[in-house]
Design a protein around this motif. Sequence first.
Motif, short mmCIF file in Angstrom:
data_model
loop_
_atom_site.label_atom_id
_atom_site.label_comp_id
_atom_site.label_asym_id
_atom_site.label_seq_id
_atom_site.Cartn_x
_atom_site.Cartn_y
_atom_site.Cartn_z
N GLU A 76 -1.43 -5.41 -8.07
CA GLU A 76 -1.99 -5.04 -9.38
C GLU A 76 -3.07 -6.03 -9.80
OE1 GLU A 76 -0.71 -5.10 -14.08
OE2 GLU A 76 0.89 -5.12 -12.58
N TYR A 77 -2.78 -7.31 -9.74
CA TYR A 77 -3.75 -8.31 -10.17
C TYR A 77 -4.92 -8.44 -9.20
CZ TYR A 77 -0.98 -9.43 -14.16
OH TYR A 77 -0.31 -9.34 -15.35
N ALA A 78 -4.67 -8.28 -7.91
CA ALA A 78 -5.77 -8.30 -6.95
C ALA A 78 -6.73 -7.14 -7.21
CB ALA A 78 -5.23 -8.23 -5.52
N CYS A 79 -6.19 -5.98 -7.54
CA CYS A 79 -7.07 -4.83 -7.82
C CYS A 79 -7.78 -4.99 -9.17
CB CYS A 79 -6.27 -3.53 -7.74
SG CYS A 79 -5.90 -3.08 -6.02
N ARG A 80 -7.15 -5.65 -10.13
CA ARG A 80 -7.86 -5.96 -11.38
C ARG A 80 -9.01 -6.92 -11.09
NH1 ARG A 80 -3.62 -7.11 -16.30
NH2 ARG A 80 -2.42 -5.19 -16.15
N ALA A 81 -8.74 -7.91 -10.24
CA ALA A 81 -9.80 -8.85 -9.85
C ALA A 81 -10.91 -8.11 -9.11
CB ALA A 81 -9.22 -9.97 -8.99
N HIS A 82 -10.53 -7.20 -8.24
CA HIS A 82 -11.50 -6.39 -7.49
C HIS A 82 -12.41 -5.64 -8.44
CE1 HIS A 82 -12.81 -2.92 -5.03
NE2 HIS A 82 -12.77 -3.78 -4.03
N ALA A 83 -11.83 -4.97 -9.43
CA ALA A 83 -12.62 -4.21 -10.41
C ALA A 83 -13.56 -5.14 -11.18
CB ALA A 83 -11.71 -3.45 -11.36
N GLY A 84 -13.05 -6.30 -11.57
CA GLY A 84 -13.87 -7.26 -12.30
C GLY A 84 -15.03 -7.78 -11.47
N LEU A 85 -14.76 -8.06 -10.20
CA LEU A 85 -15.82 -8.55 -9.32
C LEU A 85 -16.85 -7.47 -9.02
CD1 LEU A 85 -13.63 -10.70 -6.92
CD2 LEU A 85 -15.30 -11.55 -8.59
N VAL A 138 0.85 -1.20 0.00
CA VAL A 138 0.00 0.00 0.00
C VAL A 138 0.88 1.25 0.00
CG1 VAL A 138 -1.66 1.34 1.36
CG2 VAL A 138 -2.00 -1.12 1.05
N MET A 139 1.91 1.27 0.84
CA MET A 139 2.78 2.44 0.93
C MET A 139 3.52 2.69 -0.39
SD MET A 139 2.18 3.60 3.87
CE MET A 139 3.35 4.42 4.88
N ALA A 140 3.77 1.63 -1.16
CA ALA A 140 4.43 1.76 -2.46
C ALA A 140 3.44 2.11 -3.57
CB ALA A 140 5.17 0.47 -2.80
N GLY A 141 2.15 2.23 -3.22
CA GLY A 141 1.12 2.56 -4.21
C GLY A 141 0.66 1.38 -5.03
N GLY A 142 0.95 0.17 -4.57
CA GLY A 142 0.65 -1.03 -5.34
C GLY A 142 -0.66 -1.71 -5.03
N TYR A 143 -1.51 -1.08 -4.22
CA TYR A 143 -2.81 -1.69 -3.90
C TYR A 143 -3.85 -0.58 -3.81
CZ TYR A 143 -5.79 -5.44 -2.14
OH TYR A 143 -6.76 -6.40 -2.00
N PRO A 144 -4.15 0.07 -4.96
CA PRO A 144 -5.04 1.23 -4.93
C PRO A 144 -6.51 0.91 -4.63
CG PRO A 144 -4.46 0.67 -7.18
CD PRO A 144 -3.62 -0.20 -6.28
N CYS A 145 -6.90 -0.36 -4.64
CA CYS A 145 -8.30 -0.70 -4.39
C CYS A 145 -8.59 -0.91 -2.90
CB CYS A 145 -8.70 -1.93 -5.19
SG CYS A 145 -7.76 -3.43 -4.80
N LEU A 146 -7.60 -0.71 -2.05
CA LEU A 146 -7.81 -0.86 -0.61
C LEU A 146 -8.85 0.14 -0.13
CD1 LEU A 146 -6.62 -2.37 1.93
CD2 LEU A 146 -5.30 -0.28 2.28
N PRO A 147 -9.87 -0.30 0.61
CA PRO A 147 -10.86 0.66 1.11
C PRO A 147 -10.21 1.74 1.96
CG PRO A 147 -11.57 -1.59 1.51
CD PRO A 147 -10.15 -1.66 1.03
N ALA A 157 1.74 -16.03 -2.15
CA ALA A 157 2.14 -17.41 -1.88
C ALA A 157 2.64 -18.12 -3.14
CB ALA A 157 0.97 -18.19 -1.27
N PHE A 158 2.11 -17.72 -4.31
CA PHE A 158 2.57 -18.29 -5.58
C PHE A 158 3.90 -17.69 -6.02
CE2 PHE A 158 -1.85 -19.70 -6.45
CZ PHE A 158 -1.57 -20.98 -6.87
N GLY A 159 4.40 -16.70 -5.29
CA GLY A 159 5.69 -16.12 -5.61
C GLY A 159 5.65 -14.77 -6.31
N PHE A 160 4.47 -14.20 -6.49
CA PHE A 160 4.37 -12.86 -7.05
C PHE A 160 4.96 -11.86 -6.05
CE2 PHE A 160 1.47 -15.00 -9.71
CZ PHE A 160 1.04 -14.19 -10.75
N GLY A 161 5.58 -10.81 -6.54
CA GLY A 161 6.01 -9.72 -5.67
C GLY A 161 4.78 -8.94 -5.23
N GLY A 162 4.94 -8.14 -4.18
CA GLY A 162 3.82 -7.39 -3.62
C GLY A 162 3.16 -6.46 -4.62
N LEU A 163 3.95 -5.75 -5.42
CA LEU A 163 3.37 -4.81 -6.38
C LEU A 163 2.58 -5.52 -7.47
CD1 LEU A 163 6.26 -2.20 -6.72
CD2 LEU A 163 4.14 -2.00 -5.41
N ARG A 164 3.11 -6.61 -7.99
CA ARG A 164 2.40 -7.36 -9.03
C ARG A 164 1.16 -8.03 -8.44
NH1 ARG A 164 2.77 -6.38 -13.96
NH2 ARG A 164 4.97 -6.62 -13.96
N ALA A 165 1.28 -8.60 -7.24
CA ALA A 165 0.11 -9.21 -6.59
C ALA A 165 -0.97 -8.17 -6.34
CB ALA A 165 0.53 -9.87 -5.27
#
Length: 144
Positions: A73-82, A28-37, A63-71
């Motif tokens: 990014e994809y979590a927020c893409r999933a968030h938008a899709g959901l 979050v501090m690195a700006g990598g999770y913009p969908c956080l409430p 857990a699959f080995g993604f770095g925090g920023l990439r994880a």
Amino acid sequence: MTSARFDLAIAEACRIAQVPFEELVSTVMAGGYPCLPGVAPGSPRRFDETDLFALYIYGRLLAFGFGGLRAGEYACRAHAGLRAEPRAQSISIALTSDGGKRVVIEQDLQRPAAAMLSERIHFDIAAIRHQLQQPADRSAAEPA
């Protein structure tokens, strides 16, 4: 600097979604999770089911080995899709034929679109819902 309320809300969501608190805070501090409430000024710090799904996906990607920023990014893409498709049955992060990645939201598990893509990470929404409810059920059952 974050307030105690900010930290407690995130810490509780991380506990429920089984995500390392420190890792999420760093992302979050690195700006990598913009969908956080609550990231947007004036927005409430309340985690709804979609927010917890995205956080859970973030943790599994770590857990699959993604770095925090990439994880993030994809979590927020999933968030938008959901958010766009609340009746989704599953979500996948799939490699495309040109080497890119995309998030695929599926409503019908009988004919999954992501199944056409051989390399993917697949998340079953009902299974995630069940997983997220277990810690809450245990907490409610424990004596105060």
